[in-house]
Design a protein around this motif. Structure first.
Motif, PDB file in Angstrom:
ATOM      1  N   ASN A 141     -17.065 -20.945 -11.610  1.00 55.65           N
ATOM      2  CA  ASN A 141     -18.511 -20.983 -11.870  1.00 55.65           C
ATOM      3  C   ASN A 141     -19.063 -19.582 -12.128  1.00 55.65           C
ATOM      4  OD1 ASN A 141     -18.812 -23.813 -11.451  1.00 55.65           O
ATOM      5  ND2 ASN A 141     -20.872 -23.441 -10.673  1.00 55.65           N
ATOM      6  N   SER A 164     -15.125 -25.164 -14.767  1.00 59.56           N
ATOM      7  CA  SER A 164     -16.572 -25.113 -14.994  1.00 59.56           C
ATOM      8  C   SER A 164     -16.840 -25.271 -16.484  1.00 59.56           C
ATOM      9  CB  SER A 164     -17.142 -23.784 -14.514  1.00 59.56           C
ATOM     10  OG  SER A 164     -16.837 -23.593 -13.145  1.00 59.56           O
ATOM     11  N   LYS A 196     -13.877 -37.218   1.269  1.00 61.31           N
ATOM     12  CA  LYS A 196     -14.264 -36.445   0.082  1.00 61.31           C
ATOM     13  C   LYS A 196     -13.050 -35.876  -0.645  1.00 61.31           C
ATOM     14  CE  LYS A 196     -17.063 -32.436  -1.210  1.00 61.31           C
ATOM     15  NZ  LYS A 196     -18.302 -31.714  -0.978  1.00 61.31           N
ATOM     16  N   GLY A 213     -19.671 -27.076 -12.448  1.00 69.26           N
ATOM     17  CA  GLY A 213     -18.400 -26.722 -11.799  1.00 69.26           C
ATOM     18  C   GLY A 213     -17.875 -27.881 -10.974  1.00 69.26           C
ATOM     19  N   TYR A 215      -9.768 -26.857 -10.624  1.00 67.52           N
ATOM     20  CA  TYR A 215     -11.007 -26.065 -10.501  1.00 67.52           C
ATOM     21  C   TYR A 215     -11.468 -25.691 -11.906  1.00 67.52           C
ATOM     22  CZ  TYR A 215      -8.336 -25.386  -6.220  1.00 67.52           C
ATOM     23  OH  TYR A 215      -7.559 -25.607  -5.117  1.00 67.52           O
ATOM     24  N   GLY A 218     -13.839 -19.411  -4.197  1.00 62.99           N
ATOM     25  CA  GLY A 218     -14.404 -20.688  -4.650  1.00 62.99           C
ATOM     26  C   GLY A 218     -15.646 -21.011  -3.827  1.00 62.99           C
ATOM     27  N   TRP A 238     -15.304 -23.007  -0.954  1.00 60.15           N
ATOM     28  CA  TRP A 238     -14.515 -24.135  -1.478  1.00 60.15           C
ATOM     29  C   TRP A 238     -13.058 -23.682  -1.495  1.00 60.15           C
ATOM     30  CZ3 TRP A 238     -15.614 -29.132  -2.184  1.00 60.15           C
ATOM     31  CH2 TRP A 238     -14.704 -29.918  -2.896  1.00 60.15           C
ATOM     32  N   GLY A 251     -16.046 -32.319  -5.426  1.00 59.40           N
ATOM     33  CA  GLY A 251     -17.448 -31.898  -5.301  1.00 59.40           C
ATOM     34  C   GLY A 251     -17.889 -31.190  -6.572  1.00 59.40           C
ATOM     35  N   ILE A 252     -19.203 -31.121  -6.731  1.00 63.31           N
ATOM     36  CA  ILE A 252     -19.788 -30.537  -7.945  1.00 63.31           C
ATOM     37  C   ILE A 252     -20.791 -29.455  -7.577  1.00 63.31           C
ATOM     38  CG2 ILE A 252     -21.371 -31.078  -9.848  1.00 63.31           C
ATOM     39  CD1 ILE A 252     -19.949 -33.659 -10.199  1.00 63.31           C
ATOM     40  N   SER A 286     -14.102 -17.275  -8.913  1.00 63.60           N
ATOM     41  CA  SER A 286     -14.745 -18.592  -8.972  1.00 63.60           C
ATOM     42  C   SER A 286     -14.950 -18.930 -10.448  1.00 63.60           C
ATOM     43  CB  SER A 286     -16.094 -18.512  -8.242  1.00 63.60           C
ATOM     44  OG  SER A 286     -17.012 -19.416  -8.799  1.00 63.60           O
ATOM     45  N   GLY A 309     -14.563 -29.277  -8.487  1.00 62.66           N
ATOM     46  CA  GLY A 309     -13.316 -29.072  -7.753  1.00 62.66           C
ATOM     47  C   GLY A 309     -12.783 -30.429  -7.343  1.00 62.66           C
ATOM     48  N   GLY A 316     -18.919 -23.666  -2.770  1.00 57.66           N
ATOM     49  CA  GLY A 316     -19.438 -25.021  -2.715  1.00 57.66           C
ATOM     50  C   GLY A 316     -20.951 -24.984  -2.657  1.00 57.66           C
ATOM     51  N   GLN A 342      -8.554 -20.187  -7.009  1.00 54.11           N
ATOM     52  CA  GLN A 342      -9.755 -19.331  -6.896  1.00 54.11           C
ATOM     53  C   GLN A 342      -9.678 -18.611  -5.550  1.00 54.11           C
ATOM     54  OE1 GLN A 342     -13.416 -21.671  -8.873  1.00 54.11           O
ATOM     55  NE2 GLN A 342     -12.680 -22.698  -7.063  1.00 54.11           N
TER      56      GLN A 342
HETATM   57  C1  BTN Z   1     -19.384 -28.927  -3.072  1.00 55.90           C
HETATM   58  O1  BTN Z   1     -18.978 -30.063  -2.833  1.00 55.90           O
HETATM   59  O2  BTN Z   1     -19.922 -28.233  -2.194  1.00 55.90           O
HETATM   60  C2  BTN Z   1     -19.217 -28.392  -4.471  1.00 55.90           C
HETATM   61  C3  BTN Z   1     -17.856 -27.809  -4.703  1.00 55.90           C
HETATM   62  C4  BTN Z   1     -17.658 -27.247  -6.093  1.00 55.90           C
HETATM   63  C5  BTN Z   1     -16.338 -26.529  -6.248  1.00 55.90           C
HETATM   64  C6  BTN Z   1     -16.037 -26.154  -7.661  1.00 55.90           C
HETATM   65  S1  BTN Z   1     -14.376 -25.610  -7.887  1.00 55.90           S
HETATM   66  C7  BTN Z   1     -14.751 -25.074  -9.500  1.00 55.90           C
HETATM   67  C8  BTN Z   1     -16.123 -24.437  -9.445  1.00 55.90           C
HETATM   68  N1  BTN Z   1     -16.026 -23.034  -9.065  1.00 55.90           N
HETATM   69  C9  BTN Z   1     -16.563 -22.804  -7.860  1.00 55.90           C
HETATM   70  O3  BTN Z   1     -16.592 -21.698  -7.292  1.00 55.90           O
HETATM   71  N2  BTN Z   1     -17.076 -23.927  -7.365  1.00 55.90           N
HETATM   72  C10 BTN Z   1     -16.901 -25.048  -8.264  1.00 55.90           C
END
Ligand code: BTN
Length: 245
Positions: A21, A65, A114, A135, A63, A47, A55, A117-118, A19, A137, A49, A44
């Motif tokens: 993040n 951060s 969607k 972070g 992807y 990943g 994610w 996401g952040i 990930s 995506g 969320g 990832q």
């Molecule tokens: C969401 O909408 O739930 C948030 C999603 C965030 C995803 C990004 S991808 C890059 C970074 N690394 C991760 O593991 N998550 C964020």
């Protein structure tokens, strides 16, 4: 791993990470990367969320951060995810003809689906914010199926863009908005967010813990909370999911 620069940012690009993040957090925590450094991965395998959701992160999407070390009061930190969503919205609106909206708290929608996401995470020591990991995506050429809220990707709207180019377009907008926020505060970011917010002024249902509450989305307050009018009472919501209609 390759390292490259874009504007004030230094980008550490990896083939695959668990990930971005998690990696950015570890590197910032061990003082190996600092403000305006970015961890970017082509894919990832873990990943993450919001709310511990997975994610989906195959090759082809974006992807990354960003490490940020703003000298600001802790209460302002959640505002950073709104800066990012507005930056993404401006960047994507320049390349897509369809309706691009922000969905509270920090999703980006195209035609009510969607696409991004952040996940904002941070480390505090006493009253100081040590660093923030922003972070993001962005679904460019694929998206997961069977999600709680319908998803989509840029390619389905006729956009052909590489993850690197999409990152640069985001950074072009983010740089200005972030500087504006540091100098002048949240109000212009909040106004920009309110201009294109999903379901604003409309009746909708939100999932709050295990309850479903229906009401009208009134506004976003100065701290980034959602104000929902429910049975003539204005509720201040700081964590929930807006459901699709
Ligand atoms: C969401 O909408 O739930 C948030 C999603 C965030 C995803 C990004 S991808 C890059 C970074 N690394 C991760 O593991 N998550 C964020």
């Amino acid at each position: 791993m390759t390292i490259w620069n874009y504007k004030n940012f230094t980008i550490h690009q990896f083939q695959e990470l668990e990930s971005t993040n998690s990696h950015a957090f570890e590197m910032a925590n061990s003082r190996q990367i600092f403000d305006h450094e970015i961890i970017l991965a082509n894919s990832q395998n873990k990943g993450r969320g919001r709310q511990d959701r997975k994610w989906s992160s195959p090759n082809g999407n974006l992807y990354f951060s960003i490490v940020l070390q703003p000298q600001t009061n802790i209460k302002n930190i959640p505002q950073i995810s709104f800066i990012a969503i507005v930056a993404l919205q401006i960047a994507i609106s320049k390349i897509v003809q369809n309706c691009v909206q922000a969905k509270w708290p920090n999703d980006l929608l195209i035609d009510e689906k969607k696409v991004a996401g952040i996940l904002l995470e941070s480390k505090f020591t006493q009253k100081e914010c040590d660093f923030v990991i922003l972070g993001i995506g962005l679904n460019i050429n694929s998206h997961p199926q069977n999600t709680i809220f319908p998803a989509d990707n840029l390619q389905d709207y006729g956009v052909n863009i590489s993850p690197k180019n999409a990152l640069e377009k985001f950074l072009d907008e983010f740089e200005n908005l972030y500087l504006n926020w540091k100098n002048f505060g949240f109000s212009s970011i909040r106004n920009l967010w309110l201009k294109n917010a999903y379901k604003l002024g409309k009746e909708t249902s939100i999932k709050l813990d295990d309850k479903i509450i229906t009401g009208t989305l009134e506004t976003l307050d100065e701290e980034g909370n959602l104000i929902l009018k429910h049975n003539s009472e204005s509720l201040k919501i700081n964590a929930a999911d807006i459901l699709s209609s």
